[in-house]
Design a protein around this motif. Structure first.
Motif: not given
Length: 541
Positions: A401-411
């Protein structure tokens, strides 16, 4: 005596006849008119002369007034009386909501809206054009101007008098309104008996494939007029959940709804190959998958957050090569593709032992369940979106896994798309919001900000697709009729004329795709139709 006295008196008063004429010529005009009245008390031409004098005097007065009159302000050629009426305009309409500066402006007076439109026009034009100004100031030429400058002014004036296309058409897709034409459905000769789950254009040929719950995979030639059918394949008791061309376009991979069995249709040999099991795949069923751009891997979506990377190569287990002119032979074990095998067979060498050893080379795991996956254009990375709204980026070769992030405003995440040129990533959510990110930003920042949050869908965004040159992002929801929009990139604005206004043509979208050169756009719907549109901006298929 009396006559002599009268003549003498006349000479004393008036003088002789010649003297009288001389005196009359020397008299002023006022005294002359008195004398005329005395001599001719009833002149018949007197009234007409006075009238002429009055008319000439009135004409001169009008000329003087016109010379002294100040030029009035130019008036508009036409005015609408309704413009003066005070009226509140609804700003929530989709054609006017882009003019709002805040959410509080749900309604706006007509005069204010007109001013807002003028400001938007002036901003687009770089100021008020001269033809729109009420008073145009004409510059006076100096006496010493050269003839060349006068010629240039004449050319400019001639240019402004014509309406020809002096500027060539831009190669970039313009925003606002997209030029398109509704064509005959791509599968018109053989529409689906149930809803379609797949529509995909062939990567190199002018062919489109459809598949659905009616257990059928069909191929059609695309011309926009008749779209003749090429072939149909019926898979017994196998409703197709998804079908996809291989990278080279020679095979079709199809998965079902209930188990892990999937089929591979070899279009070159005309054979349907069932794949009941894959070594290293411990899943009860396989529904979703992606083909890598280089054609080397098949990414299978499993349960509980697992992703399985399966090789698409075919192994030649024990290849024995005989020299026809010698009794010796060479034996080796190596990996070859089907093309290499056909070369040996065409040389009339000994038959080869072919073993289909498609297997899972590595498995990946995310938190939550996988809702969507996508390869990058070069096939080196995998983007995966979870139902928890978290996006993971994987390296294909190492499986890390190179990177991960949270999709803004996504439930809850529902879909994903990656542009082929490596510029954009789009993430869809259950609320219908589609966030568009820069791929570069997603690889570098832990909390990237979207370039644009597209909010034109009110139900879950279930399908996303970039066109090949990343000028259009198609977004759709299968939960509502006509929930299909085309987003212009890079302005990130939605084309206002799609879908067609007040006319159902698309119904519920289940799959979207663009042709290799964006000349066509097709939508697989719940009616069993592959709706086809011709995008007129693009000249090629």
């Amino acid at each position: 005596m009396m006559e002599q006295e009268e003549e003498r008196l006349q000479q004393l008063v008036f003088g002789a006849e010649e003297e009288l004429l001389g005196k009359l010529e020397s008299f002023p005009e006022e005294q002359l008119s008195i004398v005329e009245f005395m001599i001719f008390p009833f002149n018949p031409h007197q009234d007409s002369d006075e009238e002429k004098a009055e008319e000439s005097s009135s004409d001169s007065e009008e000329e003087n007034e016109s010379r002294l009159q100040i030029p009035t302000k130019r008036k508009a050629a036409w005015e609408d009386e309704d413009d003066e009426e005070e009226e509140e305009v609804d700003m929530t309409h989709r054609f006017r909501k882009d003019l709002k500066k805040s959410d509080a402006e749900s309604k706006m007076p007509k005069q204010k809206l007109q001013q807002r439109l003028k400001e938007q026009f002036q901003k687009a034009m770089g100021g008020t054009p001269s033809w729109a100004e009420k008073s145009v100031k004409k510059s006076k030429k100096k006496a010493g101007d050269d003839d060349e400058e006068e010629d240039e002014d004449d050319e400019d004036s001639e240019l402004l008098k014509k309406t020809g296309n002096y500027v060539g058409a831009s190669e970039n897709l313009p925003k606002g309104i997209i030029k398109l034409k509704k064509c005959l459905n791509a599968n018109n000769e053989n529409p689906g008996e149930d809803r379609l789950t797949t529509v995909q254009f062939h990567p190199s040929a002018q062919v489109v494939m459809t598949a659905g719950l009616d257990h059928t995979i069909s191929l059609f030639q695309v011309d926009g007029k008749t779209n003749p059918k090429i072939q149909s394949i019926h898979l017994e008791r196998f409703p197709v959940n998804k079908a996809c061309f291989s990278a080279n376009g020679e095979q079709v991979v199809a998965t079902g709804m209930k188990n892990k069995l999937f089929y591979i249709y070899d279009m070159i040999e005309g054979k349907v190959i069932p794949v009941p099991r894959v070594r290293g795949l411990n899943e009860q069923r396989v529904k979703e998958f992606e083909v890598s751009p280089d054609g080397e891997f098949l990414l299978l979506t499993g349960s509980s957050g697992y992703l399985h990377l399966m090789t698409m190569k075919v192994w030649i287990h024990h290849l024995t090569v005989y020299n026809l002119n010698s009794s010796t032979s060479n034996s080796s074990s190596c990996m070859k593709d089907r093309n290499a095998l056909s070369v040996y067979r065409s040389a009339e060498l000994t038959p080869c032992s072919l073993t289909d050893t498609r297997e899972v080379v590595r498995s990946l795991k995310i938190n939550g369940n996988v809702c969507a996956t996508a390869f990058t254009g070069d096939g080196s990375k995998i983007f995966s979106n979870s139902d928890e709204g978290e996006v993971y980026i994987w390296d294909v070769r190492s499986g890390k896994c190179m990177h991960r992030f949270v999709d803004e405003g996504c439930v809850r995440g529902t879909s994903m798309a990656v542009s082929r040129d490596g510029l954009y990533v789009a993430c869809g959510s259950q609320s219908g919001v589609v966030n568009i990110y820069s791929q570069k930003t997603c690889l570098q920042e832990s909390s990237p900000k979207p370039l644009k949050a597209v909010m034109n869908l009110v139900t879950a965004a279930t399908s996303l697709r970039f066109n090949p040159n990343s000028e259009i992002l198609a977004i759709a929801s299968r939960a509502e009729d006509e929930a299909n929009r085309l987003v212009h990139i890079p302005s990130f604005t939605v084309f206002s004329n799609f879908p067609l206004f007040r006319k159902k043509t698309i119904y519920r979208s289940h799959c979207l795709d663009f042709s290799p050169n964006s000349g066509f756009y097709s939508v697989a719907n719940n009616k069993g139709h592959a709706v086809l549109f011709r995008l007129l901006h693009y000249k090629d298929f």
